[in-house]
Design an enzyme around this catalytic site. Structure first.
Site, PDB file in Angstrom:
ATOM      1  N   GLY A  12      24.406 -28.846  23.595  1.00 50.92           N
ATOM      2  CA  GLY A  12      25.481 -28.962  24.575  1.00 50.92           C
ATOM      3  C   GLY A  12      25.093 -28.432  25.943  1.00 50.92           C
ATOM      4  N   ASP A  13      25.912 -28.761  26.940  1.00 51.52           N
ATOM      5  CA  ASP A  13      25.747 -28.285  28.316  1.00 51.52           C
ATOM      6  C   ASP A  13      24.427 -28.718  28.944  1.00 51.52           C
ATOM      7  OD1 ASP A  13      28.199 -27.007  27.978  1.00 51.52           O
ATOM      8  OD2 ASP A  13      27.230 -25.220  27.148  1.00 51.52           O
ATOM      9  N   GLU A  14      23.955 -29.875  28.561  1.00 49.61           N
ATOM     10  CA  GLU A  14      22.695 -30.385  29.102  1.00 49.61           C
ATOM     11  C   GLU A  14      22.884 -30.970  30.492  1.00 49.61           C
ATOM     12  OE1 GLU A  14      24.052 -31.467  26.253  1.00 49.61           O
ATOM     13  OE2 GLU A  14      22.690 -31.090  24.589  1.00 49.61           O
ATOM     14  N   LYS A  16      25.616 -33.588  30.798  1.00 46.77           N
ATOM     15  CA  LYS A  16      26.115 -34.938  30.478  1.00 46.77           C
ATOM     16  C   LYS A  16      27.112 -35.418  31.529  1.00 46.77           C
ATOM     17  CE  LYS A  16      27.520 -33.261  26.552  1.00 46.77           C
ATOM     18  NZ  LYS A  16      26.887 -31.950  26.586  1.00 46.77           N
ATOM     19  N   GLY A  17      27.968 -34.471  31.997  1.00 50.78           N
ATOM     20  CA  GLY A  17      29.000 -34.831  32.968  1.00 50.78           C
ATOM     21  C   GLY A  17      28.387 -35.394  34.234  1.00 50.78           C
ATOM     22  N   ALA A  39      34.785 -29.126  25.199  1.00 48.99           N
ATOM     23  CA  ALA A  39      33.800 -29.598  26.174  1.00 48.99           C
ATOM     24  C   ALA A  39      34.105 -29.032  27.560  1.00 48.99           C
ATOM     25  CB  ALA A  39      33.838 -31.124  26.245  1.00 48.99           C
ATOM     26  N   GLY A  40      33.053 -28.879  28.349  1.00 48.88           N
ATOM     27  CA  GLY A  40      33.205 -28.540  29.761  1.00 48.88           C
ATOM     28  C   GLY A  40      32.133 -29.311  30.501  1.00 48.88           C
ATOM     29  N   HIS A  41      32.525 -30.360  31.215  1.00 54.25           N
ATOM     30  CA  HIS A  41      31.560 -31.231  31.891  1.00 54.25           C
ATOM     31  C   HIS A  41      31.694 -31.051  33.400  1.00 54.25           C
ATOM     32  CE1 HIS A  41      31.282 -34.111  28.181  1.00 54.25           C
ATOM     33  NE2 HIS A  41      30.972 -32.860  27.905  1.00 54.25           N
ATOM     34  N   ARG A 142      44.324 -36.016   6.040  1.00 53.71           N
ATOM     35  CA  ARG A 142      45.393 -36.989   6.292  1.00 53.71           C
ATOM     36  C   ARG A 142      46.778 -36.378   6.479  1.00 53.71           C
ATOM     37  NH1 ARG A 142      42.964 -39.924   1.359  1.00 53.71           N
ATOM     38  NH2 ARG A 142      42.600 -37.712   1.058  1.00 53.71           N
ATOM     39  N   GLN A 223      29.718 -32.286  23.469  1.00 55.03           N
ATOM     40  CA  GLN A 223      28.860 -31.501  22.586  1.00 55.03           C
ATOM     41  C   GLN A 223      27.474 -32.164  22.516  1.00 55.03           C
ATOM     42  OE1 GLN A 223      32.361 -32.121  21.206  1.00 55.03           O
ATOM     43  NE2 GLN A 223      32.610 -30.489  22.675  1.00 55.03           N
ATOM     44  N   ASP A 332      14.649 -27.907  38.421  1.00 51.71           N
ATOM     45  CA  ASP A 332      14.547 -26.926  39.515  1.00 51.71           C
ATOM     46  C   ASP A 332      14.583 -25.480  39.025  1.00 51.71           C
ATOM     47  OD1 ASP A 332      17.281 -27.935  38.937  1.00 51.71           O
ATOM     48  OD2 ASP A 332      17.897 -26.261  40.207  1.00 51.71           O
TER      49      ASP A 332
HETATM   50  P1  GDP Z   1      27.668 -30.826  30.101  1.00 53.08           P
HETATM   51  O1  GDP Z   1      28.611 -30.104  29.200  1.00 53.08           O
HETATM   52  O2  GDP Z   1      26.518 -31.431  29.357  1.00 53.08           O
HETATM   53  O3  GDP Z   1      28.346 -31.834  30.989  1.00 53.08           O
HETATM   54  O4  GDP Z   1      27.031 -29.716  31.054  1.00 53.08           O
HETATM   55  P2  GDP Z   1      27.823 -28.501  31.783  1.00 53.08           P
HETATM   56  O5  GDP Z   1      28.539 -29.034  32.945  1.00 53.08           O
HETATM   57  O6  GDP Z   1      28.590 -27.685  30.791  1.00 53.08           O
HETATM   58  O7  GDP Z   1      26.618 -27.563  32.180  1.00 53.08           O
HETATM   59  C1  GDP Z   1      25.642 -27.984  33.047  1.00 53.08           C
HETATM   60  C2  GDP Z   1      25.582 -26.991  34.205  1.00 53.08           C
HETATM   61  O8  GDP Z   1      24.365 -27.151  34.888  1.00 53.08           O
HETATM   62  C3  GDP Z   1      26.665 -27.193  35.234  1.00 53.08           C
HETATM   63  O9  GDP Z   1      26.983 -25.972  35.817  1.00 53.08           O
HETATM   64  C4  GDP Z   1      26.004 -28.124  36.241  1.00 53.08           C
HETATM   65  O10 GDP Z   1      26.552 -28.029  37.550  1.00 53.08           O
HETATM   66  C5  GDP Z   1      24.609 -27.576  36.221  1.00 53.08           C
HETATM   67  N1  GDP Z   1      23.551 -28.572  36.489  1.00 53.08           N
HETATM   68  C6  GDP Z   1      23.480 -29.861  36.059  1.00 53.08           C
HETATM   69  N2  GDP Z   1      22.318 -30.428  36.441  1.00 53.08           N
HETATM   70  C7  GDP Z   1      21.635 -29.475  37.134  1.00 53.08           C
HETATM   71  C8  GDP Z   1      20.358 -29.434  37.763  1.00 53.08           C
HETATM   72  O11 GDP Z   1      19.589 -30.387  37.777  1.00 53.08           O
HETATM   73  N3  GDP Z   1      19.985 -28.238  38.351  1.00 53.08           N
HETATM   74  C9  GDP Z   1      20.802 -27.150  38.352  1.00 53.08           C
HETATM   75  N4  GDP Z   1      20.362 -26.039  38.926  1.00 53.08           N
HETATM   76  N5  GDP Z   1      22.015 -27.163  37.775  1.00 53.08           N
HETATM   77  C10 GDP Z   1      22.424 -28.296  37.165  1.00 53.08           C
HETATM   78  P1  IMO Z   2      29.844 -29.729  26.076  1.00 46.71           P
HETATM   79  O1  IMO Z   2      30.472 -31.088  25.887  1.00 46.71           O
HETATM   80  C1  IMO Z   2      28.183 -26.144  24.212  1.00 46.71           C
HETATM   81  C2  IMO Z   2      29.903 -24.973  20.344  1.00 46.71           C
HETATM   82  C3  IMO Z   2      30.662 -23.666  20.283  1.00 46.71           C
HETATM   83  C4  IMO Z   2      30.374 -23.251  18.844  1.00 46.71           C
HETATM   84  C5  IMO Z   2      30.396 -24.577  18.106  1.00 46.71           C
HETATM   85  C6  IMO Z   2      31.701 -24.881  17.406  1.00 46.71           C
HETATM   86  O2  IMO Z   2      30.310 -29.024  27.301  1.00 46.71           O
HETATM   87  O3  IMO Z   2      28.365 -29.810  25.945  1.00 46.71           O
HETATM   88  P2  IMO Z   2      34.092 -25.673  18.303  1.00 46.71           P
HETATM   89  O4  IMO Z   2      35.061 -24.992  19.226  1.00 46.71           O
HETATM   90  O5  IMO Z   2      33.651 -27.013  18.739  1.00 46.71           O
HETATM   91  O6  IMO Z   2      34.588 -25.684  16.875  1.00 46.71           O
HETATM   92  O7  IMO Z   2      32.790 -24.691  18.302  1.00 46.71           O
HETATM   93  O8  IMO Z   2      30.126 -25.580  19.066  1.00 46.71           O
HETATM   94  N1  IMO Z   2      30.371 -25.933  21.374  1.00 46.71           N
HETATM   95  C7  IMO Z   2      29.714 -26.191  22.512  1.00 46.71           C
HETATM   96  N2  IMO Z   2      28.599 -25.638  23.034  1.00 46.71           N
HETATM   97  N3  IMO Z   2      28.789 -27.177  24.846  1.00 46.71           N
HETATM   98  C8  IMO Z   2      29.889 -27.762  24.324  1.00 46.71           C
HETATM   99  O9  IMO Z   2      30.458 -28.866  24.858  1.00 46.71           O
HETATM  100  C9  IMO Z   2      30.429 -27.242  23.122  1.00 46.71           C
HETATM  101  N4  IMO Z   2      31.490 -27.553  22.355  1.00 46.71           N
HETATM  102  C10 IMO Z   2      31.426 -26.752  21.291  1.00 46.71           C
HETATM  103  O10 IMO Z   2      30.155 -22.744  21.216  1.00 46.71           O
HETATM  104  O11 IMO Z   2      29.065 -22.741  18.751  1.00 46.71           O
HETATM  105 MG    MG Z   3      29.463 -28.216  28.960  1.00 45.54          MG
END
Ligand code: GDP
Ligand code: IMO
Ligand code: MG
Length: 428
Positions: A12-14, A16-17, A39-41, A142, A223, A332
């Site tokens: 997660g948090d790669e 994607k948003g 999720a947090g995008h 269900r 995720q 970066d």
């Molecule tokens: P998501 O859940 O996959 O959409 O990713 P998140 O938004 O939770 O986390 C990605 C974080 O990395 C956010 O704070 C973005 O603003 C930041 N981010 C995304 N791409 C880059 C990048 O290329 N460089 C840097 N420094 N930050 C980035």
């Molecule tokens: P995005 O879309 C990172 C993790 C939680 C926990 C596990 C189970 O922003 O990438 P849950 O509340 O889903 O039952 O928690 O999954 N988790 C994430 N980690 N990014 C996310 O979403 C996540 N959504 C859930 O931290 O380990």
């Molecule tokens: Mg996220």
């Protein structure tokens, strides 16, 4: 067959948003297919920094219809608050569509998520405590309540009474909590209807109409692959199927509607919450990645655990999702490091080498990473716009990832803003 999936390849948090946002130019529709407000995008564009939980990342574009598909679990209060937040920033949310078949997150789901985590003690999963697991559990047994049930007060009341009979028993007798009142929940959830009703739609029909017009549809994963209920590091996973195949069930399309599958990979790895993590780092590199990468949960604020890039996972993600390509983020962040490591295999206690992710939990928990070391580039790259302008060591790092993963990297990001993206020659 104009379907594209964006899927996380790690935990997660790669980013994607930001890639969903980037690809929207050519899209007519963006569909969330699973997960919920766990999720947090993040999107940084047009002078806005948005951290979206439920609303698809296509919301910034007027030509895009954002859709919350049937596979998502929805907390209506969060959805309404998110729409209000967007409207407050001058972003129109009137195009948003919500599947009538999506399941609702109810107050007892959130309460159960909290108390079961407490009950697990040191074995806790580290969930986001948003009620995700309990809501999907009710769907599977269900007894879930769906968005469409809100439309009929008799049906909603009957389903709520039935659910509460069991939930209140569990909350009071197992967890020693106060029972919840049906009348309060009924009134509160019915009051959401005024805002939700205009969004409720037959989203399967809408998606197919769009595909049949040969317009592009983007399926936005939440995720990631290793948080997948079936394919991830169970039980340290979420309760839905983020893998690309989840787009089929969570949106209502067949695999043949999807022809492009983009795996988003951070140039290193992070994980929030508990669970195995072969390249987990605890040294000064760990602090550098967290500080430079701002590695704190978008919604929960928790510090993410950082580690070196894991090519074993990446190869597995290529297989599990049929990835056609990779989008590499946060290149970066690595700038000051003089050397970079990539995990190319694992070794268990007996010295046995694994080139794939071992299926057995006990093995995965104990494996040690086998690293290849590459030189760093020692220069900031946030302003670089063309691949050929990246330092040679950065290009080599990207080439090594392509070669280890076996698919091309078509985008690299060098900063969080929309413009800080390098489109690779393969995709141009
Ligand atoms: P998501 O859940 O996959 O959409 O990713 P998140 O938004 O939770 O986390 C990605 C974080 O990395 C956010 O704070 C973005 O603003 C930041 N981010 C995304 N791409 C880059 C990048 O290329 N460089 C840097 N420094 N930050 C980035
Ligand atoms: P995005 O879309 C990172 C993790 C939680 C926990 C596990 C189970 O922003 O990438 P849950 O509340 O889903 O039952 O928690 O999954 N988790 C994430 N980690 N990014 C996310 O979403 C996540 N959504 C859930 O931290 O380990
Ligand atoms: Mg996220």
């Amino acid at each position: 067959m104009p379907g594209t999936v964006i899927v996380g390849t790690q935990w997660g948090d790669e980013g994607k948003g930001r890639f969903t946002d980037l690809l929207c130019e050519d899209m007519s529709m963006v569909v969330r297919y699973q997960g919920g407000h766990n999720a947090g995008h993040t999107i940084i564009a047009d002078g806005h920094t948005l951290a979206l939980q439920l609303v698809p990342s296509g919301i910034l574009y007027r030509h895009v219809t954002p859709v919350i598909g049937n596979g998502v679990v929805v907390d209506p209060a969060v959805l309404i608050a998110e729409c209000d937040m967007l409207e407050g920033k001058g972003i129109d949310t009137s195009r948003l569509k919500l599947s009538g078949n999506a399941h609702l997150i109810m107050p007892y789901h959130q309460e159960l998520d909290k108390v079961t985590e407490r009950f697990l003690g040191k074995n806790k999963l580290g969930t986001t405590k948003r009620g995700i697991g309990p809501s999907y559990a009710d769907k599977a047994t269900r007894v879930g309540i769906r968005v469409q049930d809100l439309l009929d007060e008799k049906i909603f009341s009957a389903k709520l009474d039935l659910a509460l009979r069991e939930k209140n028993g569990v909350l009071a007798k197992v967890y020693n909590r106060l029972p919840m009142k049906a009348s309060e929940i009924f009134t509160r959830y019915r009051s959401y209807l005024e805002r939700l009703e205009p969004m409720i739609a037959d989203t399967v029909e809408l998606i197919h109409e769009t595909l049949e017009r040969n317009e592009n549809v983007l399926f936005e994963g939440a995720q990631a692959t290793f948080l997948d209920l079936d394919q991830g590091t169970y039980p340290y996973v979420t309760s839905s199927n983020p893998v690309a195949g989840g787009a089929c069930t969570g949106a209502g399309v067949g695999p043949r509607h999807i022809n492009r599958i983009i795996g988003v990979a951070k140039a290193y790895v992070t994980r929030v919450g508990s669970g195995p993590f072969p390249t987990d780092l605890f040294d000064e590199v760990s602090d550098l990645l967290v500080d430079r990468g701002g590695e704190y949960g978008t919604n929960t604020g928790r510090r993410r655990r950082p580690g070196w890039l894991d090519a074993v996972m990446l190869r597995h993600a290529v297989r599990l999702n049929s990835l056609t390509e990779l989008a590499l983020t946060k290149l970066d962040v690595l700038a000051p490091l003089t050397e970079l490591k990539i995990c190319v295999a694992y070794e268990d206690e007996s010295g046995r080498r694994y080139d794939h992710v071992p299926y057995h939990q006990s093995v995965l928990h104990k494996v040690k990473p086998v690293y290849e070391t590459l030189p760093g580039w020692g220069a900031e790259i946030g302003e670089v716009a063309r691949f050929e302008d990246l330092p040679a060591a950065a290009r080599d790092y990207v080439a090594a990832i392509e070669s280890l993963a076996g698919v091309p990297v078509t985008f690299c990001s060098v900063g969080p803003a929309r413009g800080q993206t390098v489109v690779m020659p393969a995709a141009a």
